[in-house]
Write an enzyme that holds these catalytic residues in place. Sequence first.
Site, PDB file in Angstrom:
ATOM      1  N   THR A 256     110.893 115.966  52.309  1.00  0.00           N
ATOM      2  CA  THR A 256     111.069 116.983  53.349  1.00  0.00           C
ATOM      3  C   THR A 256     112.209 116.635  54.289  1.00  0.00           C
ATOM      4  O   THR A 256     112.502 115.447  54.517  1.00  0.00           O
ATOM      5  CB  THR A 256     109.764 117.121  54.164  1.00  0.00           C
ATOM      6  OG1 THR A 256     110.043 117.860  55.368  1.00  0.00           O
ATOM      7  CG2 THR A 256     109.203 115.780  54.577  1.00  0.00           C
TER       8      THR A 256
ATOM      9  N   TYR B 241     103.684 112.867  59.725  1.00  0.00           N
ATOM     10  CA  TYR B 241     103.933 113.541  58.441  1.00  0.00           C
ATOM     11  C   TYR B 241     105.266 113.085  57.848  1.00  0.00           C
ATOM     12  O   TYR B 241     105.348 112.661  56.693  1.00  0.00           O
ATOM     13  CB  TYR B 241     103.904 115.060  58.644  1.00  0.00           C
ATOM     14  CG  TYR B 241     104.459 115.855  57.488  1.00  0.00           C
ATOM     15  CD1 TYR B 241     103.809 115.882  56.253  1.00  0.00           C
ATOM     16  CD2 TYR B 241     105.656 116.576  57.622  1.00  0.00           C
ATOM     17  CE1 TYR B 241     104.334 116.607  55.199  1.00  0.00           C
ATOM     18  CE2 TYR B 241     106.175 117.305  56.579  1.00  0.00           C
ATOM     19  CZ  TYR B 241     105.514 117.315  55.362  1.00  0.00           C
ATOM     20  OH  TYR B 241     106.039 118.035  54.316  1.00  0.00           O
TER      21      TYR B 241
HETATM   22  N1  LIG Z   1     105.951 124.314  52.769  1.00  0.00           N
HETATM   23  C1  LIG Z   1     107.092 123.742  53.163  1.00  0.00           C
HETATM   24  O1  LIG Z   1     107.918 124.352  53.858  1.00  0.00           O
HETATM   25  C2  LIG Z   1     107.410 122.321  52.747  1.00  0.00           C
HETATM   26  C3  LIG Z   1     108.623 121.762  53.192  1.00  0.00           C
HETATM   27  C4  LIG Z   1     108.928 120.451  52.817  1.00  0.00           C
HETATM   28  C5  LIG Z   1     108.085 119.739  51.981  1.00  0.00           C
HETATM   29  N2  LIG Z   1     106.916 120.298  51.568  1.00  0.00           N
HETATM   30  C6  LIG Z   1     106.054 119.503  50.672  1.00  0.00           C
HETATM   31  O2  LIG Z   1     105.820 120.277  49.497  1.00  0.00           O
HETATM   32  C7  LIG Z   1     104.535 119.980  48.963  1.00  0.00           C
HETATM   33  C8  LIG Z   1     103.761 121.271  48.761  1.00  0.00           C
HETATM   34  O3  LIG Z   1     103.646 121.961  49.995  1.00  0.00           O
HETATM   35  P1  LIG Z   1     102.917 123.395  50.080  1.00  0.00           P
HETATM   36  O4  LIG Z   1     103.495 124.120  51.234  1.00  0.00           O
HETATM   37  O5  LIG Z   1     102.889 124.027  48.739  1.00  0.00           O
HETATM   38  O6  LIG Z   1     101.451 122.935  50.507  1.00  0.00           O
HETATM   39  P2  LIG Z   1     100.033 123.358  49.901  1.00  0.00           P
HETATM   40  O7  LIG Z   1      99.027 122.848  50.870  1.00  0.00           O
HETATM   41  O8  LIG Z   1     100.012 124.809  49.567  1.00  0.00           O
HETATM   42  O9  LIG Z   1      99.957 122.541  48.548  1.00  0.00           O
HETATM   43  C9  LIG Z   1      99.521 121.190  48.472  1.00  0.00           C
HETATM   44  C10 LIG Z   1      98.584 121.060  47.283  1.00  0.00           C
HETATM   45  O10 LIG Z   1      98.203 119.678  47.142  1.00  0.00           O
HETATM   46  C11 LIG Z   1      96.796 119.622  46.907  1.00  0.00           C
HETATM   47  N3  LIG Z   1      96.338 118.312  47.381  1.00  0.00           N
HETATM   48  C12 LIG Z   1      96.401 117.836  48.643  1.00  0.00           C
HETATM   49  N4  LIG Z   1      95.857 116.608  48.705  1.00  0.00           N
HETATM   50  C13 LIG Z   1      95.459 116.283  47.440  1.00  0.00           C
HETATM   51  C14 LIG Z   1      94.811 115.151  46.869  1.00  0.00           C
HETATM   52  N5  LIG Z   1      94.451 114.090  47.607  1.00  0.00           N
HETATM   53  N6  LIG Z   1      94.548 115.163  45.539  1.00  0.00           N
HETATM   54  C15 LIG Z   1      94.888 116.236  44.785  1.00  0.00           C
HETATM   55  N7  LIG Z   1      95.495 117.335  45.269  1.00  0.00           N
HETATM   56  C16 LIG Z   1      95.775 117.363  46.594  1.00  0.00           C
HETATM   57  C17 LIG Z   1      96.233 120.803  47.675  1.00  0.00           C
HETATM   58  O11 LIG Z   1      94.952 121.230  47.245  1.00  0.00           O
HETATM   59  C18 LIG Z   1      97.298 121.869  47.429  1.00  0.00           C
HETATM   60  O12 LIG Z   1      97.052 122.601  46.242  1.00  0.00           O
HETATM   61  C19 LIG Z   1     103.890 119.002  49.942  1.00  0.00           C
HETATM   62  O13 LIG Z   1     104.084 117.692  49.432  1.00  0.00           O
HETATM   63  C20 LIG Z   1     104.685 119.194  51.215  1.00  0.00           C
HETATM   64  O14 LIG Z   1     104.686 118.029  52.005  1.00  0.00           O
HETATM   65  C21 LIG Z   1     106.564 121.572  51.932  1.00  0.00           C
HETATM   66  O1  LIG Z   2     103.683 130.800  65.178  1.00  0.00           O
HETATM   67  C1  LIG Z   2     104.789 130.218  65.121  1.00  0.00           C
HETATM   68  C2  LIG Z   2     105.098 129.295  64.098  1.00  0.00           C
HETATM   69  C3  LIG Z   2     106.332 128.659  64.140  1.00  0.00           C
HETATM   70  N1  LIG Z   2     107.223 128.927  65.121  1.00  0.00           N
HETATM   71  C4  LIG Z   2     108.538 128.243  65.105  1.00  0.00           C
HETATM   72  O2  LIG Z   2     109.163 128.569  63.881  1.00  0.00           O
HETATM   73  C5  LIG Z   2     109.893 127.447  63.376  1.00  0.00           C
HETATM   74  C6  LIG Z   2     109.406 127.108  61.974  1.00  0.00           C
HETATM   75  O3  LIG Z   2     108.076 126.615  62.056  1.00  0.00           O
HETATM   76  P1  LIG Z   2     107.124 126.432  60.778  1.00  0.00           P
HETATM   77  O4  LIG Z   2     107.181 127.652  59.939  1.00  0.00           O
HETATM   78  O5  LIG Z   2     105.786 126.001  61.303  1.00  0.00           O
HETATM   79  O6  LIG Z   2     107.827 125.265  59.947  1.00  0.00           O
HETATM   80  P2  LIG Z   2     108.211 123.767  60.344  1.00  0.00           P
HETATM   81  O7  LIG Z   2     107.458 123.271  61.516  1.00  0.00           O
HETATM   82  O8  LIG Z   2     109.724 123.733  60.447  1.00  0.00           O
HETATM   83  O9  LIG Z   2     107.672 122.916  59.106  1.00  0.00           O
HETATM   84  C7  LIG Z   2     107.819 123.329  57.742  1.00  0.00           C
HETATM   85  O10 LIG Z   2     109.067 122.922  57.283  1.00  0.00           O
HETATM   86  C8  LIG Z   2     109.234 121.507  57.253  1.00  0.00           C
HETATM   87  C9  LIG Z   2     110.654 121.276  56.841  1.00  0.00           C
HETATM   88  O11 LIG Z   2     111.489 121.752  57.895  1.00  0.00           O
HETATM   89  C10 LIG Z   2     108.215 120.920  56.294  1.00  0.00           C
HETATM   90  O12 LIG Z   2     108.375 119.534  56.192  1.00  0.00           O
HETATM   91  C11 LIG Z   2     106.817 121.248  56.747  1.00  0.00           C
HETATM   92  O13 LIG Z   2     105.880 120.785  55.771  1.00  0.00           O
HETATM   93  C12 LIG Z   2     106.693 122.755  56.877  1.00  0.00           C
HETATM   94  O14 LIG Z   2     105.436 123.080  57.434  1.00  0.00           O
HETATM   95  C13 LIG Z   2     109.667 126.318  64.383  1.00  0.00           C
HETATM   96  O15 LIG Z   2     110.754 126.292  65.255  1.00  0.00           O
HETATM   97  C14 LIG Z   2     108.418 126.749  65.157  1.00  0.00           C
HETATM   98  O16 LIG Z   2     108.416 126.298  66.493  1.00  0.00           O
HETATM   99  C15 LIG Z   2     106.932 129.830  66.126  1.00  0.00           C
HETATM  100  O17 LIG Z   2     107.728 130.070  67.031  1.00  0.00           O
HETATM  101  N2  LIG Z   2     105.712 130.448  66.101  1.00  0.00           N
END
Ligand SMILES: NC(=O)c1ccc[n+]([C@@H]2O[C@H](COP(=O)([O-])OP(=O)(O)OC[C@H]3O[C@@H](n4cnc5c(N)ncnc54)[C@H](O)[C@@H]3O)[C@@H](O)[C@H]2O)c1
Ligand SMILES: O=c1ccn([C@@H]2O[C@H](COP(=O)(O)OP(=O)(O)O[C@H]3O[C@H](CO)[C@@H](O)[C@H](O)[C@H]3O)[C@@H](O)[C@H]2O)c(=O)[nH]1
Length: 327
Positions: A118, A142
């Site tokens: 991330t 995190y």
């Molecule tokens: N969503 C974002 O913007 C974002 C940004 C950067 C990195 N990531 C990373 O991408 C990955 C996926 O994120 P996401 O948004 O799809 O989240 P998500 O919560 O939808 O997916 C995570 C999945 O991992 C599974 N999981 C969690 N703990 C587990 C365990 N102990 N054993 C087996 N399965 C487990 C959950 O059940 C879920 O299906 C994560 O590693 C997260 O840190 C997400």
């Molecule tokens: O109700 C809300 C939710 C978010 N925000 C703002 O919107 C932006 C984006 O927030 P959010 O969508 O919560 O994403 P992040 O906090 O940037 O985190 C996401 O993006 C990261 C990478 O930037 C990943 O590592 C994390 O897992 C993922 O949750 C931020 O400035 C927040 O302060 C608001 O103003 N109101």
Amino acid sequence: MPRYILVTGGAGFIGSHICKALSRAGMTPVTYDNLSTGHADSVRWGPLIRGELGDAVALRRTMAEFSPDCVIHCGANAYVGESVEMPRKYYRNNVVGSLTLLEACLDQDIDRIVFSSTCATYGVPASLPIREETPQQPVNPYGRTKLIFEMALEDFAAAYGIRFAALRYFNAAGADPDGELAERHEPETHLIPRALLAAAGRLERLDIFGTDYSTADGTCVRDYIHVSDLAQAHLAAVNHLMAGGGSLSVNLGSGRGTSVREILAAIHRTTGREVPVRYRSRRAGDPPILFANTARAKAELGFAPTLSDIDTIIRTAGPTFGLQVTA
Ligand SMILES: NC(=O)c1ccc[n+]([C@@H]2O[C@H](COP(=O)([O-])OP(=O)(O)OC[C@H]3O[C@@H](n4cnc5c(N)ncnc54)[C@H](O)[C@@H]3O)[C@@H](O)[C@H]2O)c1
Ligand SMILES: O=c1ccn([C@@H]2O[C@H](COP(=O)(O)OP(=O)(O)O[C@H]3O[C@H](CO)[C@@H](O)[C@H](O)[C@H]3O)[C@@H](O)[C@H]2O)c(=O)[nH]1
């Protein structure tokens, strides 16, 4: 012979889109997931093994059964705010669980690993756009847990000859353009789905966290990348490792910064709905501006996003929340 790829977290938002992309490319994803935040009905393109990252026996059994060519490790806890309140949970799952997986890979002779890292590993970046060489100084538990596992991958690669791709995602958003998958987090904390819920009248209003940042309109700027683009980048990373390519760490973003207010304007433009808002103070731990330098992803993986303009992101995510979108 089917080509199996083990996907931890394959029932989650990003993992399920990756599984669909793998299947389309002729591979069979094997999802390993405890369904803590994922959904069994998102696992449609291969088997679902319900198991814990921390369960070494179940991991080894699964690896022995399928002999995957590669592991894509998405399984994690991923809420920044929760990680501050419950660091124990994050270190247990994202560090101890991930190390258990890595040791199982070594024991089962699986030497290719793609890791969901991330941009939170950069913390408040020293310079913009964020390059892979930008110092990694995470500002919350995190981000620290993700950086620790990146370091473990580097050390294991040097000592044991594994090869890895650490993919540092920026903000994943949007949904499968075919409408087969969606973002379904409970609770939902992410900006775009919350704003869409508010636009659809399913949330009273969206809280905007901070309007006094030193950005053009005072709100936070992030780099939103479409989840189906992210999935394609994983395919490219798997292919890179399968072709004998070396370990790499790569930013995955669109290369553009978009403010909170610009997101709301895009929702109005594409759905005709205003997002009702309330102005709040800054959320702890939010860096003001994050966006990626994308040159390495292009050079090393040949990856360039095609769906990550904001309007396409909103158009693909909108229907999940019952919103009509413009063509
Ligand atoms: N969503 C974002 O913007 C974002 C940004 C950067 C990195 N990531 C990373 O991408 C990955 C996926 O994120 P996401 O948004 O799809 O989240 P998500 O919560 O939808 O997916 C995570 C999945 O991992 C599974 N999981 C969690 N703990 C587990 C365990 N102990 N054993 C087996 N399965 C487990 C959950 O059940 C879920 O299906 C994560 O590693 C997260 O840190 C997400
Ligand atoms: O109700 C809300 C939710 C978010 N925000 C703002 O919107 C932006 C984006 O927030 P959010 O969508 O919560 O994403 P992040 O906090 O940037 O985190 C996401 O993006 C990261 C990478 O930037 C990943 O590592 C994390 O897992 C993922 O949750 C931020 O400035 C927040 O302060 C608001 O103003 N109101």
